[in-house]
Design a protein around this motif. Structure first.
Motif, short mmCIF file in Angstrom:
data_model
loop_
_atom_site.label_atom_id
_atom_site.label_comp_id
_atom_site.label_asym_id
_atom_site.label_seq_id
_atom_site.Cartn_x
_atom_site.Cartn_y
_atom_site.Cartn_z
N LEU A 24 0.54 -1.29 -0.08
CA LEU A 24 -0.04 -0.07 0.04
C LEU A 24 0.68 1.24 -0.18
N SER A 25 1.94 1.68 0.93
CA SER A 25 2.82 1.93 0.57
C SER A 25 3.50 2.85 -0.55
N TYR A 26 4.23 1.68 -1.50
CA TYR A 26 4.40 1.81 -2.73
C TYR A 26 3.35 2.00 -3.47
N MET A 27 2.58 1.89 -3.72
CA MET A 27 1.17 2.31 -4.56
C MET A 27 0.66 4.06 -4.13
N VAL A 28 1.30 4.02 -3.30
CA VAL A 28 0.77 5.69 -2.48
C VAL A 28 2.11 6.61 -2.90
N GLU A 29 2.77 5.66 -2.96
CA GLU A 29 4.86 7.05 -3.44
C GLU A 29 4.79 6.43 -4.79
N TYR A 30 4.58 5.29 -5.79
CA TYR A 30 4.37 5.12 -6.56
C TYR A 30 3.22 5.33 -7.69
N PRO A 31 2.22 5.70 -7.73
CA PRO A 31 0.56 5.60 -8.49
C PRO A 31 1.06 4.65 -9.94
N SER A 32 2.25 4.95 -10.34
CA SER A 32 1.64 4.34 -11.59
C SER A 32 1.84 2.29 -11.33
N ASN A 33 2.44 1.67 -10.90
CA ASN A 33 2.44 1.00 -9.86
C ASN A 33 1.07 -0.12 -9.65
N ILE A 34 -0.24 0.55 -9.24
CA ILE A 34 -0.79 0.56 -8.03
C ILE A 34 -1.48 -0.44 -9.14
N THR A 35 -1.32 -0.98 -10.44
CA THR A 35 -2.39 -2.02 -11.09
C THR A 35 -1.65 -3.35 -10.74
N VAL A 36 -0.25 -2.99 -10.63
CA VAL A 36 0.42 -4.37 -10.79
C VAL A 36 0.34 -5.24 -8.97
N CYS A 37 0.39 -3.79 -8.23
CA CYS A 37 0.43 -3.92 -6.89
C CYS A 37 -0.99 -4.20 -5.77
N THR A 38 -1.75 -3.92 -6.70
CA THR A 38 -3.08 -4.51 -6.27
C THR A 38 -3.40 -5.77 -6.80
N HIS A 39 -2.88 -6.28 -7.63
CA HIS A 39 -2.63 -8.20 -8.01
C HIS A 39 -1.36 -8.47 -7.24
N LEU A 40 -0.70 -8.18 -6.90
CA LEU A 40 0.12 -8.40 -5.30
C LEU A 40 -0.12 -8.42 -4.92
N LEU A 41 -1.80 -7.45 -3.69
CA LEU A 41 -2.48 -7.68 -2.65
C LEU A 41 -3.01 -8.41 -3.19
N PHE A 42 -3.77 -9.12 -3.96
CA PHE A 42 -4.88 -10.65 -4.18
C PHE A 42 -3.64 -11.69 -3.79
N CYS A 43 -2.91 -11.34 -4.50
CA CYS A 43 -2.46 -12.95 -4.23
C CYS A 43 -2.29 -12.78 -2.67
N ALA A 44 -1.28 -12.12 -2.33
CA ALA A 44 -1.16 -12.36 -0.75
C ALA A 44 -2.63 -12.93 0.12
N LYS A 45 -3.20 -11.95 -0.87
CA LYS A 45 -4.94 -12.54 0.32
C LYS A 45 -5.36 -13.91 0.27
N ASN A 46 -4.85 -14.07 -1.04
CA ASN A 46 -4.92 -16.05 -1.18
C ASN A 46 -4.04 -16.94 -0.71
N ILE A 47 -3.08 -16.12 -0.39
CA ILE A 47 -1.60 -17.06 0.73
C ILE A 47 -2.00 -16.88 2.11
N GLU A 48 -2.37 -15.65 2.44
CA GLU A 48 -3.46 -16.34 3.74
C GLU A 48 -4.48 -16.82 4.19
N ARG A 49 -5.32 -16.53 3.22
CA ARG A 49 -6.20 -17.86 2.80
C ARG A 49 -6.05 -19.25 3.06
N ILE A 50 -5.01 -19.34 2.14
CA ILE A 50 -4.63 -20.85 2.42
C ILE A 50 -3.90 -20.90 3.85
N GLY A 51 -3.66 -20.68 4.64
CA GLY A 51 -3.35 -20.52 6.09
C GLY A 51 -4.39 -20.99 6.89
#
Length: 244
Positions: A173-200
């Motif tokens: 989230l901090s990276y997206m605020v600092e570099y708005p051009s990467n919001i799309t890919v970071c959002t995908h990474l956030l969803f990946c992280a959430k999927n991993i959390e759900r695996i746990g």
């Protein structure tokens, strides 16, 4: 897992269910591991293979459901045998969902190929996935060995996954605020992280099911939780007042 029965075919049927759970666990783990590799290595071909392999878990879950229902109808099991059969149905559902998490991660590879992020992001994602998969390995091994002590230990470690998820969430989230051009890919990474959390979470569900199989009751205490992503962006004063 149960004691031997007079009817040997009953033992074989129960063994069949246990073996299918072990196979599903191995396959689900493999899917998640390779989906993360596809993200890190930017490998769309590997991602497509992971997506295609999801059908294996779907078919295995249906097989377990059908076999379990047939055993219940023919054997009319009681006590621990019935708990074990019902437990395999529940565990197969959790393992099928873990496979879905791996598939969901793999589906995001194509959208992330254009803009690569810092290597540290991918290393953190790998470390996070390794923690969740280690949790899955532990619970499946404890199930195979009927170790109640290890099952309870797995359940107690769920908060470690939540804490790491919160840390990764904040970082992205901090990276997206600092570099708005990467919001799309970071959002995908956030969803990946959430999927991993759900695996746990699913691994912990399996631990609670095994606890029920072995004891006849579910753990009485609430599972430990340390997911604090809901606090990100909130005023610290408000958080303090809410927790007082």
């Amino acid at each position: 897992m149960s004691a031997q029965h007079i009817v040997r075919s009953f033992d074989k049927e129960l063994d069949y269910l246990a073996k299918k759970i072990a196979e599903m666990g191995k396959h689900a783990r493999h899917m998640v591991e390779r989906s993360i590799s596809a993200i890190v290595q930017d490998d769309s071909f590997l991602a497509d293979r992971v997506i295609a392999e999801d059908i294996v878990l779907d078919e295995a879950e249906r097989d377990i459901d059908e076999k379990a229902i047939l055993i219940i109808a023919l054997r009319q099991p009681m006590a621990v045998d019935l708990r074990e059969i019902v437990g395999t149905i529940r565990m197969s559902a959790d393992l099928e969902r873990i496979g879905d998490m791996g598939k969901n991660i793999a589906k995001r590879v194509a959208a992330m190929t254009e803009i690569r992020q810092s290597a540290s992001f991918y290393k953190n994602l790998e470390a996070f996935a390794s923690l969740a998969l280690r949790q899955l390995d532990e619970v499946l091994d404890a199930y195979a060995k009927q170790s109640l002590e290890r099952i309870d230990a797995v359940r107690e470690h769920d908060d470690e996954i939540d804490a790491m998820y919160t840390s990764l969430f904040r970082e992205l989230l901090s990276y997206m605020v600092e570099y708005p051009s990467n919001i799309t890919v970071c959002t995908h990474l956030l969803f990946c992280a959430k999927n991993i959390e759900r695996i746990g979470d699913h691994a912990t569900n399996i631990a609670e099911t095994v606890h029920y199989i072995l004891t006849g009751y579910y753990p009485l205490s609430e599972r430990p939780k340390d997911d604090q992503t809901y606090e990100v962006g909130l005023d610290k004063k408000r958080i303090f007042q809410k927790n007082v």
